[in-house]
Scaffold this active site. Structure first.
Site, PDB file in Angstrom:
ATOM      1  N   TYR A  47     -57.076  91.595 -61.789  1.00 27.98           N
ATOM      2  CA  TYR A  47     -56.603  90.532 -60.917  1.00 27.98           C
ATOM      3  C   TYR A  47     -56.110  91.118 -59.592  1.00 27.98           C
ATOM      4  CZ  TYR A  47     -53.609  86.769 -59.243  1.00 27.98           C
ATOM      5  OH  TYR A  47     -53.011  85.814 -58.466  1.00 27.98           O
ATOM      6  N   GLU A 127     -29.811  69.664 -94.433  1.00 26.92           N
ATOM      7  CA  GLU A 127     -31.087  69.126 -93.950  1.00 26.92           C
ATOM      8  C   GLU A 127     -32.043  70.272 -93.667  1.00 26.92           C
ATOM      9  OE1 GLU A 127     -28.635  68.005 -90.602  1.00 26.92           O
ATOM     10  OE2 GLU A 127     -30.305  68.454 -89.252  1.00 26.92           O
ATOM     11  N   LYS A 129     -34.337  72.991 -91.944  1.00 22.67           N
ATOM     12  CA  LYS A 129     -34.377  73.639 -90.629  1.00 22.67           C
ATOM     13  C   LYS A 129     -35.839  73.646 -90.204  1.00 22.67           C
ATOM     14  CE  LYS A 129     -32.749  77.634 -88.056  1.00 22.67           C
ATOM     15  NZ  LYS A 129     -33.959  77.994 -87.320  1.00 22.67           N
TER      16      LYS A 129
HETATM   17  S1  IVH Z   1     -28.517  72.111 -85.427  1.00 22.15           S
HETATM   18  C1  IVH Z   1     -25.095  73.499 -82.805  1.00 22.15           C
HETATM   19  N1  IVH Z   1     -30.345  71.325 -87.107  1.00 22.15           N
HETATM   20  O1  IVH Z   1     -32.480  76.028 -85.165  1.00 22.15           O
HETATM   21  C2  IVH Z   1     -26.278  73.599 -83.676  1.00 22.15           C
HETATM   22  N2  IVH Z   1     -30.893  73.072 -85.591  1.00 22.15           N
HETATM   23  O2  IVH Z   1     -30.844  78.517 -84.871  1.00 22.15           O
HETATM   24  C3  IVH Z   1     -27.452  72.893 -83.161  1.00 22.15           C
HETATM   25  N3  IVH Z   1     -33.192  73.853 -85.786  1.00 22.15           N
HETATM   26  O3  IVH Z   1     -32.113  76.104 -81.720  1.00 22.15           O
HETATM   27  C4  IVH Z   1     -28.631  73.076 -83.979  1.00 22.15           C
HETATM   28  N4  IVH Z   1     -33.816  72.493 -87.384  1.00 22.15           N
HETATM   29  O4  IVH Z   1     -34.014  74.739 -82.631  1.00 22.15           O
HETATM   30  C5  IVH Z   1     -30.037  72.173 -86.119  1.00 22.15           C
HETATM   31  N5  IVH Z   1     -31.892  70.484 -88.613  1.00 22.15           N
HETATM   32  C6  IVH Z   1     -31.582  71.323 -87.633  1.00 22.15           C
HETATM   33  C7  IVH Z   1     -32.517  72.248 -87.113  1.00 22.15           C
HETATM   34  C8  IVH Z   1     -32.132  73.110 -86.099  1.00 22.15           C
HETATM   35  C9  IVH Z   1     -34.206  73.474 -86.570  1.00 22.15           C
HETATM   36  C10 IVH Z   1     -33.286  74.958 -84.799  1.00 22.15           C
HETATM   37  C11 IVH Z   1     -32.872  74.579 -83.414  1.00 22.15           C
HETATM   38  C12 IVH Z   1     -31.866  75.607 -82.994  1.00 22.15           C
HETATM   39  C13 IVH Z   1     -32.027  76.666 -84.016  1.00 22.15           C
HETATM   40  C14 IVH Z   1     -30.693  77.324 -84.283  1.00 22.15           C
END
Ligand code: IVH
Length: 703
Positions: A47, A127, A129
């Site tokens: 490039y 819940e 993740k």
């Molecule tokens: S709560 C203050 N709930 O995990 C906490 N995060 O490691 C806010 N994530 O950046 C997050 N599923 O992208 C929460 N049921 C869930 C989640 C979740 C996936 C991800 C989210 C966050 C990361 C934290």
């Protein structure tokens, strides 16, 4: 590109016109492939060659420079794709739990912090993740006004147009919504949609994708929203940022409210009263995992009561009231091809296994850590053996063992080196343990003379949680370290790079792998970090035992770079008062203080720090409540506290801008004394310091 190009000096004017037209189109195409589609088809060097040729022709025929000349686009803004958005409320990360015991400990910690009895019920939600990428959606008067990716948690990218193209994300809210509402959740792609998309890509002769998560991320970060629309993305709402009027006072209630506004929420979210309930649900979800149709990588537990969440607050960048319980690591079998020695920042030698590439949990693994010589002995591995590797989340893969039956006859034992593999060949030393025995850690004794250690220091300095300079990763650090024209041997050198390169970036842009754009982008990214928060500055120095959390504690306690620096120098010079003051900080003990003293006691380090400080502006630590009744005061809590735990009291005082000390001195402003207070109370009385009880404390701070 033609294989043999006519030298610029031989071009006729007519040929030059045609060439400039071809180059403008070609460069524009590669810009699009690179910036908009994340799919470059030529190397940076190729490039750059195109651009160089274009420029050379323009220099020879200045009157032929086109209006759409790529030269005018040099130095485009950093990663110029999306506008940056600062999150009003940071998007945090979660602490991890890997075992049932970790979860029991987590619930125990919460109970202690809140001063609940060990078996008091505490409502918590569990819940899935979701393994996608998080997104923050802002609604004003019920209308979607902006959408931002998480970014570094503080600043994300504005992807509003693309968020509107996701069917699960309402453009207009339903029901009785608050005036301002920031909804946070996860964008993801289902297995079925991922497979179908890859099939389409294949049929069209296009590149296929690695996994649903990366595909979802790539799809959301398209410059053209119609591409996003063609990719079936989904969204689960599970959290919130700014909310003008809270519709509920529990996690469950809030998520139900989000559902009532038109969001999809996860049907597997449930509420429990103790760790046993959470764990039972975790194991249920784990069993269902394969049939869900989308990727999840664990279960998230959250304290249900929002008032308790508020009391629990945060530690560094994660909430104390939530944790992610990760699913166990996946395993695979492969061949150990060799063992390399890596030198860490502190000179520790770590053997690293080079593996025949193997996929473990969807990721190709080629390296695994072997920790130390004893581990190699314990595993009984030889080079050529078949080994079992395990990968858990983001951690470095590990070797669990070897399969004896498969050992080839030519397997070779590994011999640990006696000298550092760097060119100085410094002897390796083994540290003694406290008990006087030989420790397992072997270190290169070269310290900052050892190039490996210096490179590691620089890598740490630019790492994500330290200075986090975009485009200056491990590879580039190594490049600059060895570069004779623009050498970077210490952190300050990074900030003088652009100046050393001169106005036209000539030195860097002509180097292999670099070009005018990448050089301009790098220098812009470095400039952007010239102003740096105090905790990142302290962490970036890479002082032993001073991790991210400790750096935050130190930053909050000292407030400014000057104050921290003075204290560190004083401690290094044996000032006992300064030492005592640092010792009074929570979670900071002799190991940290000795390491700081040793670091600042070293001429080389002091020079390095001074040179760096002269280059950067260190922002004072945030003192969120500068105007509270106790801000700037030094407070000592003593005796039994009844309405809050010691940790909670400390966190509360710090949030209000006070400094919490462990011992009473003439610098103490206020004592909060509970029943049973002893010597500290007495000393405070002698010194005539104001003494109040716990109720008076709450009255003062208005709680
Ligand atoms: S709560 C203050 N709930 O995990 C906490 N995060 O490691 C806010 N994530 O950046 C997050 N599923 O992208 C929460 N049921 C869930 C989640 C979740 C996936 C991800 C989210 C966050 C990361 C934290």
């Amino acid at each position: 590109m033609p294989k043999t190009e006519k030298p610029v000096e031989d071009l006729t004017e007519q040929e030059a016109v045609a060439e400039l037209e071809r180059l403008a189109a070609e460069i524009a195409k590669h810009d699009r492939l690179y910036h908009d589609e994340d799919q470059p088809v030529i190397s940076d060097a190729e490039y750059d060659a195109l651009r160089r040729r274009n420029l050379a022709i323009e220099q020879r025929f200045p009157e032929l420079v086109r209006e759409d000349s790529p030269t005018f686009r040099v130095g485009a803004p950093v990663s110029g794709k999306f506008e940056k958005v600062r999150h009003k409320i940071p998007m945090l990360s979660l602490d991890n739990a890997f075992s049932d015991q970790d979860v029991v400990d987590f619930v125990g910690r919460i109970r202690r912090y809140l001063k609940l009895s060990p078996d008091a019920p505490i409502a918590m939600t569990a819940e899935p993740k979701i393994d996608g990428l998080s997104l923050s959606l802002r609604y004003e008067e019920g209308r979607l006004v902006s959408a931002a990716t998480r970014g570094d948690g503080q600043v994300g990218e504005n992807v509003t147009a693309n968020a509107r193209a996701v069917a699960d994300i309402p453009n207009v809210l339903a029901g009785d919504f608050p005036r301002v509402l920031e909804v946070r959740g996860e964008v993801y792609m289902t297995h079925a949609d991922f497979l179908a998309l890859n099939k389409r890509q294949e049929a069209e002769g296009k590149q296929t994708y690695v996994n649903p998560r990366n595909t979802a991320a790539g799809s959301l970060r398209q410059l053209d929203p119609s591409i996003t629309r063609a990719r079936p993305l989904k969204f689960f709402a599970y959290a919130w940022g700014e909310v003008s009027e809270m519709p509920a006072d529990t996690q469950m209630g809030m998520v139900a409210a989000l559902a009532s506004y038109g969001f999809r929420t996860n049907p597997l979210m449930k509420r429990f009263e103790d760790a046993e309930g959470l764990l039972a649900h975790y194991h249920d979800i784990e069993e269902e995992r394969a049939t869900l149709g989308y990727d999840i990588d664990g279960v998230v537990y959250k304290v249900d009561d929002l008032a308790l969440q508020e009391r629990l607050g945060f530690v560094s960048r994660s909430p104390r009231w939530a944790i992610a319980h990760k699913f166990p690591a996946e395993k695979a079998m492969t061949i150990l091809k060799g063992i390399d020695i890596q030198i860490g920042r502190t000179g520790a030698l770590t053997p690293v296994a080079r593996l025949e590439p193997v996929t473990v949990g969807g990721v190709v693994v080629t390296n695994a850590t072997l920790h130390n010589a004893e581990e190699i002995e314990r595993l009984g591995v030889m080079i050529g053996d078949t080994v079992i590797v395990q990968r858990a989340g983001d951690v470095i893969p590990q070797i669990l063992g070897m399969i004896e039956d498969r050992r080839p006859t030519d397997a070779k034992p590994f011999e640990f080196p006696m000298v550092c593999p760097c060119e100085l060949k410094t002897p390796i030393v083994r540290e003694g343990t406290a008990a006087g025995a030989e420790g397992v850690v072997r270190r290169c004794s070269g310290e900052f003379a050892c190039p490996f250690q210096r490179i590691e220091h620089l890598r740490h300095f630019v790492s994500r949680r330290a200075f986090d300079i975009e485009g200056l990763g491990e590879k580039q650090i190594e490049f600059f370290f060895h570069d004779p024209d623009l050498p970077v041997k210490s952190p300050a050198d990074i900030f003088t790079l652009a100046q050393r390169d001169g106005a036209n970036l000539k030195k860097l842009r002509d180097k292999e792998g670099w070009g005018a754009i990448s050089a301009a982008n790098l220098f812009a990214a470095i400039e952007a970090r010239r102003t740096i928060p105090l905790d990142r500055m302290i962490y970036g120095l890479g002082i032993r035992h001073v991790g991210e959390r400790t750096a935050v504690t130190l930053a909050r306690a000292y407030g400014s770079w000057q104050a921290f620096h003075d204290a560190a120098l004083a401690i290094a010079n044996g000032d006992l008062n300064a030492r005592e003051e640092m010792d009074a900080l929570e979670d900071i003990g002799d190991a940290v203080i000795d390491a700081i003293a040793r670091y600042f006691g070293e001429d080389h380090n002091r020079a390095l720090v001074e040179a760096l400080a002269a280059q950067v502006n260190v922002q004072d630590a945030e003192r969120p409540a500068g105007d509270s009744p106790v801000s700037g005061k030094t407070i000592v809590f003593t005796g039994a506290l009844e309405r809050m735990s010691r940790d909670e009291a400390k966190a509360m005082a710090e949030r209000l801008g006070a400094k919490v000390a462990g011992s009473v001195s003439s610098k103490t402003d206020l004592i909060v004394a509970g029943p049973g207070a002893g010597s500290k109370l007495k000393k405070a009385q002698e010194l005539g310091i104001e003494i109040i009880d716990e109720d008076a404390w709450f009255a003062r701070i208005g709680g």
